[in-house]
Design a protein around this motif. Structure first.
Motif, PDB file in Angstrom:
ATOM      1  N   ILE A 170       0.758  -1.237  -0.064  1.00 51.87           N
ATOM      2  CA  ILE A 170      -0.007  -0.008   0.088  1.00 51.87           C
ATOM      3  C   ILE A 170       0.997   1.253  -0.011  1.00 51.87           C
ATOM      4  O   ILE A 170       0.288   2.348   0.321  1.00 51.87           O
ATOM      5  N   SER A 171       2.117   1.225  -0.331  1.00 51.07           N
ATOM      6  CA  SER A 171       2.994   2.123  -0.369  1.00 51.07           C
ATOM      7  C   SER A 171       2.694   3.474  -0.977  1.00 51.07           C
ATOM      8  O   SER A 171       2.645   4.432  -0.427  1.00 51.07           O
ATOM      9  N   ASP A 172       2.000   3.588  -2.222  1.00 50.90           N
ATOM     10  CA  ASP A 172       1.678   4.698  -2.947  1.00 50.90           C
ATOM     11  C   ASP A 172       0.086   5.027  -2.713  1.00 50.90           C
ATOM     12  O   ASP A 172      -0.417   5.796  -3.675  1.00 50.90           O
ATOM     13  N   LEU A 173      -0.656   4.398  -1.745  1.00 50.11           N
ATOM     14  CA  LEU A 173      -2.072   4.655  -1.732  1.00 50.11           C
ATOM     15  C   LEU A 173      -2.476   5.646  -0.818  1.00 50.11           C
ATOM     16  O   LEU A 173      -3.609   5.953  -0.571  1.00 50.11           O
ATOM     17  N   GLY A 174      -1.468   6.262   0.010  1.00 41.73           N
ATOM     18  CA  GLY A 174      -1.689   7.407   0.900  1.00 41.73           C
ATOM     19  C   GLY A 174      -2.071   6.900   2.315  1.00 41.73           C
ATOM     20  O   GLY A 174      -2.322   5.626   2.595  1.00 41.73           O
ATOM     21  N   ILE A 175      -2.189   7.924   3.231  1.00 42.58           N
ATOM     22  CA  ILE A 175      -2.251   7.492   4.675  1.00 42.58           C
ATOM     23  C   ILE A 175      -3.507   6.954   4.874  1.00 42.58           C
ATOM     24  O   ILE A 175      -3.586   5.941   5.865  1.00 42.58           O
ATOM     25  N   GLU A 176      -4.572   6.984   4.263  1.00 40.71           N
ATOM     26  CA  GLU A 176      -5.904   6.362   4.658  1.00 40.71           C
ATOM     27  C   GLU A 176      -5.845   4.996   4.327  1.00 40.71           C
ATOM     28  O   GLU A 176      -6.729   4.359   5.044  1.00 40.71           O
ATOM     29  N   ALA A 177      -4.962   4.642   3.423  1.00 37.34           N
ATOM     30  CA  ALA A 177      -4.853   3.109   3.137  1.00 37.34           C
ATOM     31  C   ALA A 177      -4.205   2.439   4.453  1.00 37.34           C
ATOM     32  O   ALA A 177      -4.800   1.232   4.503  1.00 37.34           O
ATOM     33  N   ILE A 178      -3.334   2.943   5.045  1.00 42.51           N
ATOM     34  CA  ILE A 178      -2.876   2.313   6.175  1.00 42.51           C
ATOM     35  C   ILE A 178      -4.076   2.386   7.326  1.00 42.51           C
ATOM     36  O   ILE A 178      -4.267   1.245   8.026  1.00 42.51           O
ATOM     37  N   TYR A 179      -4.837   3.528   7.632  1.00 39.26           N
ATOM     38  CA  TYR A 179      -5.831   3.292   8.642  1.00 39.26           C
ATOM     39  C   TYR A 179      -6.989   2.331   8.073  1.00 39.26           C
ATOM     40  O   TYR A 179      -7.544   1.742   9.014  1.00 39.26           O
ATOM     41  N   ASP A 180      -7.185   2.172   6.830  1.00 40.41           N
ATOM     42  CA  ASP A 180      -8.320   1.377   6.355  1.00 40.41           C
ATOM     43  C   ASP A 180      -7.774  -0.016   6.735  1.00 40.41           C
ATOM     44  O   ASP A 180      -8.753  -0.812   7.175  1.00 40.41           O
ATOM     45  N   SER A 181      -6.545  -0.413   6.418  1.00 39.89           N
ATOM     46  CA  SER A 181      -6.048  -1.891   6.892  1.00 39.89           C
ATOM     47  C   SER A 181      -6.161  -1.937   8.325  1.00 39.89           C
ATOM     48  O   SER A 181      -6.685  -3.050   8.804  1.00 39.89           O
ATOM     49  N   ILE A 182      -5.935  -1.004   9.175  1.00 36.13           N
ATOM     50  CA  ILE A 182      -6.183  -1.256  10.703  1.00 36.13           C
ATOM     51  C   ILE A 182      -7.509  -1.562  11.035  1.00 36.13           C
ATOM     52  O   ILE A 182      -8.009  -2.343  11.721  1.00 36.13           O
ATOM     53  N   ARG A 183      -8.612  -0.732  10.467  1.00 31.20           N
ATOM     54  CA  ARG A 183      -9.790  -0.946  10.712  1.00 31.20           C
ATOM     55  C   ARG A 183     -10.300  -2.240   9.934  1.00 31.20           C
ATOM     56  O   ARG A 183     -11.387  -2.724  10.686  1.00 31.20           O
TER      57      ARG A 183
END
Length: 181
Positions: free
Chosen positions: A93-106
């Motif tokens: 998810i390197s180039d998908l932005g910070i929300e991609a990290i938060y979505d993964s956690i969710r």
């Protein structure tokens, strides 16, 4: 909504590994997923792909136990994900932005996120393979609140960090790997 996986923390310095945070963060995530639980950090480091030329885009560049002139002691997302593929499913998810990290956690998926040591501003230096942050670091993101992220940091332990600070540093690096359920 507060989320905390409480992934096990690995103290890389306790193992004498001054480098190798990416391996520690990956193993923290695997242990959280109940994978490779019989493998400790020292054994996992022996399994890590090494690039003898010191290029972190091809494997770990050097030794986790010492700094070597002309080598960059890190492993970046592509070779890390190739290695991770032996043990788990993942999504780069390197180039998908910070929300991609938060979505993964969710979704219940921890994230190996590339940041800097102590979340300081990146110190960029030129190497034959490109410009990189010499204060490179990786952590496992394993929690989220409205204003904070929780990280399992192989140097500084487990803690909550302001989302803005995390996002600023992580997005300067733009490398992350979500470990899928």
């Amino acid at each position: 909504m507060d989320i905390l996986f409480d992934a096990p923390n690995i103290d890389q310095n306790a193992w004498g590994a001054i480098n190798g945070c990416e391996a520690a963060s990956l193993l923290e995530g695997l242990h959280y997923q109940n994978k490779l639980t019989e493998v400790n950090y020292g054994e996992f480091l022996k399994m890590m792909p090494i690039d003898q030329s010191g290029n972190p885009y091809r494997g770990f560049g050097g030794s986790p136990y010492r700094n070597q002139s002309g080598k960059f002691e890190a492993i970046f997302v592509k070779p890390l994900s190739d290695w991770a593929a032996q043990y788990t499913t993942f999504r780069d998810i390197s180039d998908l932005g910070i929300e991609a990290i938060y979505d993964s956690i969710r979704k219940g998926e921890p994230v190996v996120a590339y940041v800097t040591v102590h979340f300081e501003e990146p110190e960029i230096q030129r190497y034959p393979f490109g410009d990189v942050a010499i204060n490179n670091h990786a952590v496992l993101v394993d929690g989220l609140t409205d204003s904070q992220v929780h990280v399992s940091d192989p140097i500084d332990g487990s803690y909550f960090l302001d989302k803005e600070k995390f996002a600023h540093i992580q997005q300067s690096r733009k490398m992350a790997l979500s470990l899928l359920k």
